[in-house]
Design a protein around this motif. Structure first.
Motif, PDB file in Angstrom:
ATOM      1  N   PHE A  82      15.299   9.560   7.284  1.00  0.00           N
ATOM      2  CA  PHE A  82      15.412   9.964   8.546  1.00  0.00           C
ATOM      3  C   PHE A  82      16.627   9.279   9.017  1.00  0.00           C
ATOM      4  CE2 PHE A  82      15.046   9.693  13.221  1.00  0.00           C
ATOM      5  CZ  PHE A  82      14.786  10.933  13.469  1.00  0.00           C
ATOM      6  N   VAL A  83      16.734   7.922   8.993  1.00  0.00           N
ATOM      7  CA  VAL A  83      18.059   7.203   9.493  1.00  0.00           C
ATOM      8  C   VAL A  83      19.513   7.985   8.704  1.00  0.00           C
ATOM      9  CG1 VAL A  83      19.344   5.322   9.853  1.00  0.00           C
ATOM     10  CG2 VAL A  83      16.835   5.270  10.143  1.00  0.00           C
ATOM     11  N   ILE A 141       0.956   3.764   1.935  1.00  0.00           N
ATOM     12  CA  ILE A 141       1.268   4.159   3.439  1.00  0.00           C
ATOM     13  C   ILE A 141       2.500   3.313   3.634  1.00  0.00           C
ATOM     14  CG2 ILE A 141      -0.244   2.524   4.463  1.00  0.00           C
ATOM     15  CD1 ILE A 141      -0.464   4.695   6.581  1.00  0.00           C
ATOM     16  N   GLU A 142       2.649   2.042   3.252  1.00  0.00           N
ATOM     17  CA  GLU A 142       3.647   1.341   3.616  1.00  0.00           C
ATOM     18  C   GLU A 142       5.023   1.952   2.977  1.00  0.00           C
ATOM     19  OE1 GLU A 142       2.959  -3.127   3.661  1.00  0.00           O
ATOM     20  OE2 GLU A 142       1.326  -2.433   2.637  1.00  0.00           O
ATOM     21  N   ALA A 177      11.446   6.587   6.891  1.00  0.00           N
ATOM     22  CA  ALA A 177      12.299   5.725   8.080  1.00  0.00           C
ATOM     23  C   ALA A 177      13.820   5.598   7.332  1.00  0.00           C
ATOM     24  CB  ALA A 177      11.681   4.485   8.128  1.00  0.00           C
ATOM     25  N   SER A 226      -4.443   0.908   8.891  1.00  0.00           N
ATOM     26  CA  SER A 226      -3.460   0.606   8.108  1.00  0.00           C
ATOM     27  C   SER A 226      -2.710  -0.778   8.159  1.00  0.00           C
ATOM     28  CB  SER A 226      -2.282   1.790   8.328  1.00  0.00           C
ATOM     29  OG  SER A 226      -1.803   1.648   9.889  1.00  0.00           O
ATOM     30  N   PRO A 227      -1.852  -1.210   7.281  1.00  0.00           N
ATOM     31  CA  PRO A 227      -1.341  -2.715   7.753  1.00  0.00           C
ATOM     32  C   PRO A 227      -0.854  -2.806   9.175  1.00  0.00           C
ATOM     33  CG  PRO A 227      -0.750  -1.788   5.691  1.00  0.00           C
ATOM     34  CD  PRO A 227      -1.247  -0.660   6.156  1.00  0.00           C
ATOM     35  N   TRP A 280       1.838  -4.085  10.242  1.00  0.00           N
ATOM     36  CA  TRP A 280       3.250  -3.560  10.652  1.00  0.00           C
ATOM     37  C   TRP A 280       3.367  -2.254  10.713  1.00  0.00           C
ATOM     38  CZ3 TRP A 280       6.693  -0.824   8.270  1.00  0.00           C
ATOM     39  CH2 TRP A 280       6.455  -0.682   6.954  1.00  0.00           C
ATOM     40  N   VAL A 281       2.859  -1.420   9.939  1.00  0.00           N
ATOM     41  CA  VAL A 281       2.927   0.038   9.934  1.00  0.00           C
ATOM     42  C   VAL A 281       2.486   0.618  11.368  1.00  0.00           C
ATOM     43  CG1 VAL A 281       1.903   2.336   9.007  1.00  0.00           C
ATOM     44  CG2 VAL A 281       2.454   0.229   7.603  1.00  0.00           C
ATOM     45  N   LEU A 327      15.843   8.001  18.324  1.00  0.00           N
ATOM     46  CA  LEU A 327      14.810   7.546  17.259  1.00  0.00           C
ATOM     47  C   LEU A 327      15.588   6.813  16.352  1.00  0.00           C
ATOM     48  CD1 LEU A 327      11.900   7.810  16.791  1.00  0.00           C
ATOM     49  CD2 LEU A 327      12.328   9.928  15.513  1.00  0.00           C
ATOM     50  N   ILE A 379      14.182   2.809  15.541  1.00  0.00           N
ATOM     51  CA  ILE A 379      13.856   2.468  14.194  1.00  0.00           C
ATOM     52  C   ILE A 379      14.643   1.142  13.927  1.00  0.00           C
ATOM     53  CG2 ILE A 379      14.091   3.082  11.733  1.00  0.00           C
ATOM     54  CD1 ILE A 379      13.249   5.931  12.560  1.00  0.00           C
ATOM     55  N   PHE A 393       5.021  -0.459  13.717  1.00  0.00           N
ATOM     56  CA  PHE A 393       6.334   0.256  13.681  1.00  0.00           C
ATOM     57  C   PHE A 393       6.334   1.583  14.278  1.00  0.00           C
ATOM     58  CE2 PHE A 393       8.802   3.220  10.875  1.00  0.00           C
ATOM     59  CZ  PHE A 393       9.931   2.778  11.432  1.00  0.00           C
ATOM     60  N   LEU A 394       5.252   2.170  13.803  1.00  0.00           N
ATOM     61  CA  LEU A 394       5.025   3.516  14.549  1.00  0.00           C
ATOM     62  C   LEU A 394       4.620   3.724  15.656  1.00  0.00           C
ATOM     63  CD1 LEU A 394       3.525   5.191  11.140  1.00  0.00           C
ATOM     64  CD2 LEU A 394       5.902   5.399  12.027  1.00  0.00           C
ATOM     65  N   PHE A 412      13.460  -2.768  13.041  1.00  0.00           N
ATOM     66  CA  PHE A 412      13.688  -3.087  11.918  1.00  0.00           C
ATOM     67  C   PHE A 412      14.397  -4.623  12.033  1.00  0.00           C
ATOM     68  CE2 PHE A 412      12.017   0.401   9.391  1.00  0.00           C
ATOM     69  CZ  PHE A 412      11.589  -0.173   8.387  1.00  0.00           C
ATOM     70  N   GLN A 467       0.876  -1.315  -0.002  1.00  0.00           N
ATOM     71  CA  GLN A 467       0.046  -0.063   0.178  1.00  0.00           C
ATOM     72  C   GLN A 467       0.936   1.237   0.089  1.00  0.00           C
ATOM     73  OE1 GLN A 467      -2.915   0.211   3.126  1.00  0.00           O
ATOM     74  NE2 GLN A 467      -3.412  -1.980   2.769  1.00  0.00           N
ATOM     75  N   LEU A 503      -3.951   5.261  12.876  1.00  0.00           N
ATOM     76  CA  LEU A 503      -3.512   4.063  12.077  1.00  0.00           C
ATOM     77  C   LEU A 503      -4.057   2.679  12.237  1.00  0.00           C
ATOM     78  CD1 LEU A 503       0.168   4.946  13.109  1.00  0.00           C
ATOM     79  CD2 LEU A 503      -0.786   5.095  10.928  1.00  0.00           C
ATOM     80  N   VAL A 520       6.031   5.107   4.775  1.00  0.00           N
ATOM     81  CA  VAL A 520       6.611   4.892   6.028  1.00  0.00           C
ATOM     82  C   VAL A 520       8.297   4.340   5.795  1.00  0.00           C
ATOM     83  CG1 VAL A 520       6.534   3.312   7.987  1.00  0.00           C
ATOM     84  CG2 VAL A 520       4.502   4.320   7.386  1.00  0.00           C
TER      85      VAL A 520
END
Lengths: 55, 765
Positions: free
Chosen positions: A15-16, A4-5, A12, B371-372, B374-375, B564, B568, B378-379, B572, A2, B368, A8
């Protein structure tokens, strides 16, 4: 996958990357690499001089 | 751009003046030796912008420590357009000693009589005009703290910088006058700048001058051979110092008028000191004050009112159900301040922030929800969970820092250094080493840099090594989160006692390791400790707020960058396997992070959080390693992973504590192992930034040994806590091992002579 995935994951990764590159640039400029602003520290310029000497 | 230097004795208000002139927020402390390096700013109210350089405090221009070398070299080599000599007006005679030396340099000089408000408050008076006439340089009355007289000072300094000034000495009538004149002429012939100053120093056979002008040493030696003073013999340094003080006493005592009634009476500071620096009660009073600070910050039973009066809980009051659900928002808000006991201010603020952070998490989870998985995971669980687990402790960190700042600003911490000197001396350190250690409670980096004020190289190395044992602000979340989990496990206790005990454990570890270092590889005499005790005064609200703002800014910035990023990465790595396949929460034990953690896990078995833990035990190993980047990462790792463990986070618990409890339930870790985990993180290798600073500050060849020292110390301390906590009788085995170690050290010392090495500026580089 999707939208949104994708957003995200991209956010991420970006940002990293930005934080990591920012830390490297700060370090090369002789600023604190811990992410803190140490301008108020009594040894601030000593750190800077030390890093400049090394580079 | 013109360059003005601020020079003066330690703790005379140079940095306060620097901040007032340049609008900076440089760190100011009420103890000598806060500034260990020069810093620059710009003053814009002169006809042209002026660069102002704040120099470390010095008592004289004969330097002994690296930061004194910095001040001397700057004034002599950088040739500022004007030197502003800040003189503490409440201690005129002693401060003028440096002035008499600065007068000998060919540089425009202006004297700033600082703390005149304190002089007037004491009922004393200083005739600035008479002082100016006697000194022959401009004298301006100022109060750097209140911003009085600053414009006039800069105006006169600017005018003074317009014309060159030739050095003058107060030693014209001293027994060494002839020698000084002859050496001056010789140096003038060599076109040396500031010949008078160098001549005086050479006459004193100052170490640096002798190296600079070896050809003139013979002239001094020949003079010495024909000279002898009744009191000082041929100790020329003592003769010069005596001549300076005689001159100051004869000429400048007359400009100071003391309030008659106060003569011979004890000042308010002296009277307070009689209690706080008492030979017997001084240390117990310090420990009580320290406990009060921890009680106000961490206690969940303020003044133990709940235990004393057996106050009812919210459940007993009908505001909470047996399942731990609040009946309404009012009840939930009341729980911020009270539940069977009134909370301390630190806990109230933390609860308040936790309430807000919980609401943000709930809001984000709501947004959220479609949303899926995992999203959302994760968030909300990963990023926000990890971040909030650390941010939740911000109020307590700030409050603790505020209390330490208050103690420091009042002048009490300088007294603690004084009372601890007696104990530290027995262990091989002077009381001066205490000040960097106290700074270590805030952050190890400035604390390690501040050790430059220690003249003895061995003392400095030992101090740098033990600074990380004084728990910094970043370690506070670990302490508080685990303390909360321990209380939950035991069903009794108070977080303030556990946190206070862990701080004391850090100090005790520092003392024991210093004893070991100073009696084995770093033997040597303890240097004498001379420290001027600053007068007690009320802390400045503005100064405290600047300290707090700095701390807040740094913490939040760190949270939203390094921490942060770590959360992350942890998320992951804990949700992907080596084939880069996505894993659900339940499959986390197959993740990259789990496999790395499991590899390291056996190393921690003797410490109680290794292979003996159940399937999620690797998390403790990962958290400890992640803590090497930044210590906050230990709790953020718990925060990121806790929500994925399948254990519901406890309602009503602070951010971080709930995650630690969840971790405890998932792994079956015992209380001794939890305490060992805290001890390990407190005493092991500090964060990367502190390691880099230690590497730069330590003498050559000591860094690798220091890393090993931190690892071995943390391993021994944590394993002792775990083993003795689990099997009490092993305490006797450890006691026997210590007895053998002490015996071996005594035998070893009998065969080895003591060597001395002084930490001079040139060697520190």
């Amino acid at each position: 996958m999707q939208p949104i995935e994708i957003i995200v994951i991209a956010a991420a990764v970006l940002f990293v990357a930005l934080v990591t590159i920012g830390a490297i640039v700060r370090r090369k400029k002789g600023k604190s690499s811990c992410g803190c602003d140490c301008s108020s520290c009594g040894g601030c310029s000593a750190c800077k001089e030390r890093k400049e000497k090394k580079s | 751009m013109k360059k003005f230097a601020l020079a003066g004795n330690p703790n005379c208000g140079k940095t306060t003046l620097f901040n007032a002139l340049t609008g900076s927020t440089a760190y100011v402390g009420n103890w000598p030796g806060v500034t260990v390096d020069k810093r620059e700013g710009t003053y814009k109210r002169c006809p042209e912008p002026v660069s102002v350089v704040d120099l470390p405090g010095i008592y004289s221009l004969s330097p002994y420590t690296p930061e004194e070398v910095i001040s001397r070299n700057f004034i002599l080599d950088e040739r500022p357009d004007c030197v502003i000599n800040i003189v503490d007006a409440t201690n005129l005679e002693r401060n003028l000693y440096l002035t008499t030396q600065l007068m000998e340099i060919d540089v425009p000089l202006v004297i700033a009589l600082n703390m005149m408000d304190a002089v007037e408050k004491n009922g004393d008076a200083i005739d600035a005009k008479a002082l100016e006439k006697k000194m022959g340089v401009p004298v301006v009355e100022i109060s750097a703290l209140k911003g009085k007289g600053i414009a006039e000072l800069m105006d006169r300094a600017y005018r003074a910088s317009e014309k060159a000034r030739r050095g003058e000495t107060v030693l014209r009538d001293s027994p060494l006058a002839h020698l000084i004149r002859d050496v001056t002429i010789a140096l003038e012939g060599q076109k040396v700048s500031a010949p008078l100053f160098h001549a005086v120093k050479l006459s004193e056979t100052d170490e640096i001058e002798v190296k600079m002008h070896p050809e003139l040493v013979r002239m001094v030696e020949e003079f010495k051979a024909t000279f002898s003073d009744d009191t000082f013999g041929t100790d020329f340094e003592a003769i010069v110092a005596d001549a300076r003080y005689r001159y100051i006493s004869q000429n400048f005592s007359s400009v100071l008028t003391k309030k008659d009634a106060e003569r011979g009476k004890l000042t308010k500071s002296d009277r307070i000191d009689r209690v706080l620096t008492h030979r017997i009660w001084g240390i117990p009073i310090f420990l009580v004050i320290l406990f009060a600070v921890f009680h106000l910050t961490f206690s969940e039973d303020f003044l133990y009112l709940g235990a004393i009066f057996r106050l009812p809980s919210l459940e007993e009051l009908g505001l909470m159900t047996a399942d731990g659900e609040y009946i309404n928002f009012g009840a939930q808000f009341a729980a911020v301040f009270y539940d069977g006991a009134v909370y301390s201010p630190g806990v109230m603020l933390t609860n308040l922030l936790s309430l807000a952070l919980d609401s943000v998490s709930a809001l984000a989870a709501g947004w959220l929800s479609s949303s899926p998985a995992w999203v959302s995971g994760f968030l909300v669980d990963g990023c926000l969970g990890g971040l909030f687990a650390v941010l939740g402790f911000l109020p307590q960190i700030l409050l603790l820092f505020l209390f330490f700042s208050v103690l420091e600003d009042t002048g009490y911490m300088a007294r603690v250094a004084f009372i601890l000197d007696r104990i530290f001396r027995k262990f091989g350190l002077s009381g001066r080493a205490f000040m960097p250690m106290i700074m270590g409670f805030g952050c190890s980096l400035p604390a390690m840099i501040n050790t430059r004020t220690l003249a003895d190289e061995k003392e400095r190395t030992a101090t740098i090594r033990v600074i990380p044992f004084f728990s910094c602000g970043a370690k506070l979340p670990i302490l508080t989160a685990i303390a909360g989990a321990i209380i939950y496990q035991l069903g009794a206790g108070n977080a303030d006692v556990i946190t206070y005990s862990m701080y004391l454990l850090g100090m005790a570890t520092a003392i024991v390791t210093v004893i070991l270092m100073r009696s084995t590889t770093m033997r040597g005499d303890v240097p004498p400790f001379i420290m001027e005790l600053p007068a007690y005064h009320l802390p400045q609200f503005r100064g405290l707020m600047i300290h707090l703002w700095d701390k807040l800014k740094h913490f939040v910035k760190k949270a939203f960058t390094i921490i942060l990023v770590s959360t992350i990465l942890v998320w992951f790595l804990s949700h992907f396997n080596w084939a880069w396949g996505y894993l659900d929460d339940e499959q986390m034990n197959e993740s990259i992070l789990a496999s790395v953690g499991m590899l390291l896990q056996p190393l921690f078995t003797p410490l109680g959080f290794g292979s003996q833990l159940t399937q999620y035990g690797w998390i403790f190993a990962v958290a400890a390693i992640n803590g090497l980047i930044a210590k906050e990462n230990v709790v953020s790792t718990f925060g990121t992973i806790a929500a994925c463990l399948g254990f519901a986070l406890m309602d009503g618990m602070d951010e971080g504590v709930a995650e630690a409890v969840s971790m405890m339930q998932a792994t079956g870790i015992t209380v001794p192992a939890l305490i060992a985990f805290i001890a390990f993180n407190m005493t092991t290798i500090p964060c990367f930034a502190a390691v880099a600073t230690a590497k730069a500050e330590l003498p050559k060849g000591k860094f690798k040994w220091t890393l090993l020292f931190w690892l071995v110390t943390s391993y021994i301390v944590a394993s002792m806590i775990y083993v003795i906590g689990s099997w009490w009788w092993t305490a006797f085995l450890y006691a026997a091992a210590f007895a053998v170690a002490i015996a071996l050290i005594v035998l070893w010392n009998k065969r080895r002579p003591v060597s001395h090495k002084v930490n001079r500026g040139e060697e520190a580089e």
